[in-house]
Each structure stands twice: as C-alpha cells, then as structure tokens.
Design a protein around this motif. Structure first.
Motif, PDB file in Angstrom:
ATOM      1  N   THR A  39     -12.162   9.908   7.312  1.00 29.12           N
ATOM      2  CA  THR A  39     -11.616   8.786   7.087  1.00 29.12           C
ATOM      3  C   THR A  39     -10.164   8.630   8.212  1.00 29.12           C
ATOM      4  O   THR A  39      -9.945   7.576   8.769  1.00 29.12           O
ATOM      5  CB  THR A  39     -11.406   8.029   5.788  1.00 29.12           C
ATOM      6  OG1 THR A  39     -12.717   7.887   5.376  1.00 29.12           O
ATOM      7  CG2 THR A  39     -10.643   6.599   5.850  1.00 29.12           C
TER       8      THR A  39
ATOM      9  N   CYS B 273       0.737  -1.326   0.007  1.00 28.76           N
ATOM     10  CA  CYS B 273       0.017   0.159   0.099  1.00 28.76           C
ATOM     11  C   CYS B 273       0.941   1.368  -0.003  1.00 28.76           C
ATOM     12  O   CYS B 273       0.499   2.245  -0.627  1.00 28.76           O
ATOM     13  CB  CYS B 273      -0.748  -0.057   1.251  1.00 28.76           C
ATOM     14  SG  CYS B 273      -2.109  -1.140   1.130  1.00 28.76           S
TER      15      CYS B 273
ATOM     16  N   LEU C 210      -5.759   2.469   0.396  1.00 23.97           N
ATOM     17  CA  LEU C 210      -6.517   2.615   1.458  1.00 23.97           C
ATOM     18  C   LEU C 210      -7.579   1.358   1.544  1.00 23.97           C
ATOM     19  O   LEU C 210      -7.502   0.779   2.673  1.00 23.97           O
ATOM     20  CB  LEU C 210      -7.561   3.912   1.629  1.00 23.97           C
ATOM     21  CG  LEU C 210      -8.637   4.005   2.458  1.00 23.97           C
ATOM     22  CD1 LEU C 210      -8.342   4.152   3.937  1.00 23.97           C
ATOM     23  CD2 LEU C 210      -9.473   5.236   1.994  1.00 23.97           C
ATOM     24  N   GLU C 211      -8.298   1.185   0.634  1.00 21.41           N
ATOM     25  CA  GLU C 211      -9.049  -0.205   0.714  1.00 21.41           C
ATOM     26  C   GLU C 211      -8.645  -1.420   1.261  1.00 21.41           C
ATOM     27  O   GLU C 211      -8.802  -2.168   1.893  1.00 21.41           O
ATOM     28  CB  GLU C 211      -9.855  -0.514  -0.437  1.00 21.41           C
ATOM     29  CG  GLU C 211     -10.789   0.829  -1.218  1.00 21.41           C
ATOM     30  CD  GLU C 211     -11.311   0.618  -2.503  1.00 21.41           C
ATOM     31  OE1 GLU C 211     -10.700  -0.265  -3.236  1.00 21.41           O
ATOM     32  OE2 GLU C 211     -11.865   1.656  -3.019  1.00 21.41           O
ATOM     33  N   LEU C 212      -7.220  -1.635   0.652  1.00 17.23           N
ATOM     34  CA  LEU C 212      -6.538  -2.777   1.089  1.00 17.23           C
ATOM     35  C   LEU C 212      -6.067  -3.151   2.387  1.00 17.23           C
ATOM     36  O   LEU C 212      -6.102  -3.868   2.951  1.00 17.23           O
ATOM     37  CB  LEU C 212      -5.237  -3.181   0.063  1.00 17.23           C
ATOM     38  CG  LEU C 212      -4.515  -4.273  -0.028  1.00 17.23           C
ATOM     39  CD1 LEU C 212      -5.436  -5.351   0.042  1.00 17.23           C
ATOM     40  CD2 LEU C 212      -3.406  -4.237  -0.895  1.00 17.23           C
TER      41      LEU C 212
ATOM     42  N   VAL D  71      -7.267  -1.149   5.068  1.00 16.38           N
ATOM     43  CA  VAL D  71      -8.528  -1.465   5.841  1.00 16.38           C
ATOM     44  C   VAL D  71      -8.968  -2.872   5.638  1.00 16.38           C
ATOM     45  O   VAL D  71      -9.391  -3.356   6.897  1.00 16.38           O
ATOM     46  CB  VAL D  71      -9.709  -0.552   5.393  1.00 16.38           C
ATOM     47  CG1 VAL D  71     -10.706  -0.912   6.397  1.00 16.38           C
ATOM     48  CG2 VAL D  71      -9.066   0.989   5.809  1.00 16.38           C
ATOM     49  N   SER D  72      -9.352  -3.403   4.644  1.00 12.78           N
ATOM     50  CA  SER D  72      -9.503  -4.729   4.517  1.00 12.78           C
ATOM     51  C   SER D  72      -8.760  -5.829   5.144  1.00 12.78           C
ATOM     52  O   SER D  72      -9.397  -6.597   6.013  1.00 12.78           O
ATOM     53  CB  SER D  72      -9.577  -5.293   2.792  1.00 12.78           C
ATOM     54  OG  SER D  72      -9.914  -6.518   2.735  1.00 12.78           O
TER      55      SER D  72
ATOM     56  N   GLY E 258      -3.314   3.126   6.412  1.00 16.23           N
ATOM     57  CA  GLY E 258      -4.706   3.652   5.758  1.00 16.23           C
ATOM     58  C   GLY E 258      -4.825   4.972   5.767  1.00 16.23           C
ATOM     59  O   GLY E 258      -5.391   5.621   4.894  1.00 16.23           O
TER      60      GLY E 258
ATOM     61  N   ARG F 223      -6.504   5.470  -3.238  1.00 15.95           N
ATOM     62  CA  ARG F 223      -7.665   4.880  -2.917  1.00 15.95           C
ATOM     63  C   ARG F 223      -7.574   3.393  -2.988  1.00 15.95           C
ATOM     64  O   ARG F 223      -7.998   2.837  -1.814  1.00 15.95           O
ATOM     65  CB  ARG F 223      -8.507   5.466  -3.861  1.00 15.95           C
ATOM     66  CG  ARG F 223      -9.096   6.925  -3.995  1.00 15.95           C
ATOM     67  CD  ARG F 223     -10.343   7.001  -4.826  1.00 15.95           C
ATOM     68  NE  ARG F 223     -10.398   8.735  -4.670  1.00 15.95           N
ATOM     69  CZ  ARG F 223     -11.011   9.145  -3.789  1.00 15.95           C
ATOM     70  NH1 ARG F 223     -11.673   8.298  -2.994  1.00 15.95           N
ATOM     71  NH2 ARG F 223     -11.250  10.550  -3.786  1.00 15.95           N
ATOM     72  N   PRO F 224      -7.047   2.770  -3.886  1.00  9.63           N
ATOM     73  CA  PRO F 224      -6.845   1.106  -3.837  1.00  9.63           C
ATOM     74  C   PRO F 224      -5.962   0.723  -2.222  1.00  9.63           C
ATOM     75  O   PRO F 224      -6.243  -0.162  -1.922  1.00  9.63           O
ATOM     76  CB  PRO F 224      -6.190   0.561  -5.136  1.00  9.63           C
ATOM     77  CG  PRO F 224      -5.612   1.933  -5.669  1.00  9.63           C
ATOM     78  CD  PRO F 224      -6.709   3.057  -5.185  1.00  9.63           C
TER      79      PRO F 224
END
Length: 408
Positions: free
Chosen positions: A269, A211, A224-226, A228-229, A257, A221-222
């Motif tokens: 966020t 990340c 952040l998503e990864l 948090v996931s 993140g 953006r991707p």
C-alpha cells in the motif's frame, strides 16, 4: 549585565553558546559583518522581529536581550511547558460560536489583521519555531474563534477558513511536541470549520491533520482509510480540475496515507500511494506551498525516505536521501529539512552507523533547533546514539544531548 548595550548582550550570549560570529550569522541568515556591527553598537537593533529570531537562536528569553528579567524559563523559546499546554487547552475548549447564538460579538477582530496573523503563524511553524508559536497560539485561537463567531455571509466564510487554518496549525505543532490528544481535538475542530468555510481543499488538509494525530495515537489503520477516502474524492480528473492547489492537497493526502500504511508494515500500500503521489508531483512540476502543504517532487522523496524508515529499511532511506539534489533540498523550508534529517538519523541508527546518526541530528539542529530538541522521537534517537557510542562522545553531540536534557 542590565546596563550593557543590547549589542554587547548579544555578543555575551553568543559567547555563552560557544558560537562564532560566522555560525551565528549563518543561523540568523545575516552576514558576519552585520553581526559584528550589531555587537559593536555600530548598527542599531531595533526590530522586535529580529530580536525574537536572535532569542530563538541563542535559546534565551527576549527579555534578557532587552535587559529585563525574563518572564518565563530561559529555554521557553525551544519547547513547550505545561502552562502553555493548559493555555492552549483552554483556548480549544472555547465555544464562541455557541455563545454568539445568545449574545452577538460586538467587535470581532478585523479580518485583515487575522489574515496577517495566520500567515505569520504558518511561517513560524514552517521555520520550526515551535516555542514562539505555542506562546502565540492561545491568543490567536481566541481571536480566530471570535472572528468566526462575529461575521456572517462571505466574510463569515473567510473567518471560518482562517479559524480552520489556526486549528490546523495548533494540531500540527501539538503533535510534534507529543500532545497527541490535543492535536486530534484541534484537527477534528478544523474539519468541522472547513465545511462551514465551504472549501473542499481546506477540508482535505484538515483530514490529513486528523490522520496525522490518529497515527501518533496508534490508530494508523483508520488514518489510512480516511486519507485514501478523501484523496479519492479530491483526485484530479472527471468533475475535478487539475489546478496546483488541488494537486497539492491530493498529493499530501496520499503521502500521509503512505506514512500511515508504513506504520503497520503494509509495504504494498505504501508503494501504491507513493506512486499516486509521484504522478501528482509530476503534474505539479515543482515543490510548492499551496494550502501550506509544501507538496512537490522533493517533498515526495522525503516521505519516501520516511516511509522506508518506518518499514525498518534504513539502507533504503539513506539511499533515497543521498539521491536528493542538494539545491532542491535546500529550497525546502527549515521544518521540512530538519524533519527529514531526523528521519535519516533514525535510518542510520537502523544501519548501526551511530556517528552518521549523530551527524544528522546536529545538521537538523542547525536548521530548526526545536525540531530536534523538542520532539519525543528525536530524544529517543539521541538516547540511542548515546547508548551505542563507543568511547568518548564527540563534543558537539555531548553538548546537544545536554541541551536536549537527554542522558544515557
């Protein structure tokens, strides 16, 4: 100069760098008396590790201290050159695990040696000695790949774990030095190897490295998503324990993140993720270094300040910086402290306090020169300082700018 005793060579180069014995001693972590005895030849200088440290501080090739011709340019201990980039690229392009499918590795490196080498590489990174690290990485990568390919069973898991760490080290330093695509490649490799090592926490740290590389490539953006996931999957509670190593990796994912969210201006966020990291830091209790994360309450505040800078709120960043207890800050490793001072230099620049921005760069340079002299973002800040300074530049700033190769 070749005929001079080694102590006299140290004194000569220290003088060339305009360092007093006290300043040199402080950077080396020795006493002034120790330096004086070395330079007068009263104390022998026979440890190669100490010679390397001296070479890093004096920004010269260690061969010069030994009275030999340097094999590379004399500033190679500070930054990376394209020869080193290509050597690292070639090592990353090795596919030892596929080769061993057809022809087994006869003599893989001993795992005990690999453990020591990986620990040394992490410490070299966390002490901000990037030039030294980039020169060691190609060999370390090849040996870790050979170990991963050559062992099976439980030893195979440990070898995979070590290789995953080496990929993470490579990704971290390459990102610092602006080689973002190679950083992403190394981090991506670390994720795959972590699965073979059967270690969820190692996979979590590998995710954070991926990340970080994505953010550096403009893919916040991707990232952040990864982050948090995977953080949600590793969160303490339920079937997961609340051991310090899990809290550290979980907290690190939340911090990264938050930095990704700050990059594209999502302040809500950022606050949510920092709040979660704060709870993890409280449970941990103190700054620790599980999985080489340096996670804890103080590092949380460093990221809070960094996120404020990314959001354009330099005043908030400076306020956070001024509220960090000095003993806690000094307890962090040099890379973390110098990185933070670079962030605060950016914060002061946002406020228009160019003198303070320059002061932060100088403080960071004293802690970990490579963090200031080698990072593209630091060059941008220095260019801003030079451009906006009215009147004559302070001599220390002018000297640092020259050493960085930055002009107006």
């Amino acid at each position: 100069m070749d005929e001079l005793p080694i102590g006299r060579r140290v004194a000569y180069w220290r003088g060339r760098r305009k360092m007093s014995q006290q300043v040199f001693a402080d950077r080396l972590g020795k006493s002034k008396s120790w330096v004086d005895k070395v330079e007068r030849g009263v104390r022998r200088l026979d440890k190669f590790s100490v010679l390397y440290e001296i070479a890093v501080i004096l920004r010269i090739d260690v061969q010069l201290l030994l009275g030999k011709d340097p094999e590379r340019r004399t500033d190679a201990f500070s930054c990376i050159d394209q020869v080193e980039v290509q050597e690292i690229r070639a090592a990353l392009e090795q596919y030892a695990s596929m080769t061993v499918y057809f022809d087994a590795v006869s003599y893989p490196p001993p795992l005990s040696d690999m453990r020591k080498a990986v620990t040394h590489a992490w410490l070299t990174y966390q002490y901000g000695r990037y030039g030294m690290l980039t020169r060691a990485l190609p060999k370390l990568l090849r040996e870790a790949q050979a170990a991963d390919a050559g062992y099976g069973g439980e030893q195979g898991k440990e070898a995979a774990h070590l290789l995953g760490q080496v990929y993470q080290i490579a990704s971290s330093v390459l990102r610092k030095l602006g080689e973002c695509e190679l950083a992403w490649l190394a981090a991506d490799r670390s994720m795959a190897v972590a699965q073979r090592a059967d270690d969820q926490l190692l996979a979590g740290v590998a995710t954070a490295r991926v990340c970080n590389a994505l953010v550096a490539m403009g893919r916040a953006r991707p990232a952040l998503e990864l982050n948090v996931s995977i953080a949600n999957r590793l969160a303490p509670g339920g079937m997961n324990d609340s051991a310090p190593d899990r809290l550290s990796v979980y907290g690190m994912l939340l911090l990264q993140g938050a930095m990704a969210a700050a990059r594209f201006g999502d302040s809500d966020t950022v606050e949510d993720l920092l709040h979660g990291a704060h709870e993890a830091a409280l449970m941990l209790g103190s700054d620790q270094n599980h999985y080489w994360t340096s996670f804890g309450p103080t590092n949380l505040e460093l990221h809070r300040a960094a996120a404020a800078v990314e959001l354009g709120d330099g005043g908030r960043a400076v306020e956070i910086h001024q509220g960090i207890p000095e003993p806690s800050f000094n307890g962090l490793l040099p890379e973390r402290r110098a990185h933070h001072l670079l962030d605060i230099a950016r914060g002061y620049a946002q406020l228009g306090d160019i003198a303070k921005a320059g002061e932060m760069l100088l403080r960071g340079d004293r802690l970990a020169p490579s963090e200031i002299r080698c990072r593209p973002i630091a060059h941008e800040v220095m260019s801003d300082v030079l451009r906006r300074t009215r009147g004559a530049l302070p001599a220390p700033i002018a000297e640092l700018a020259e050493q960085m190769g930055v002009g107006v």
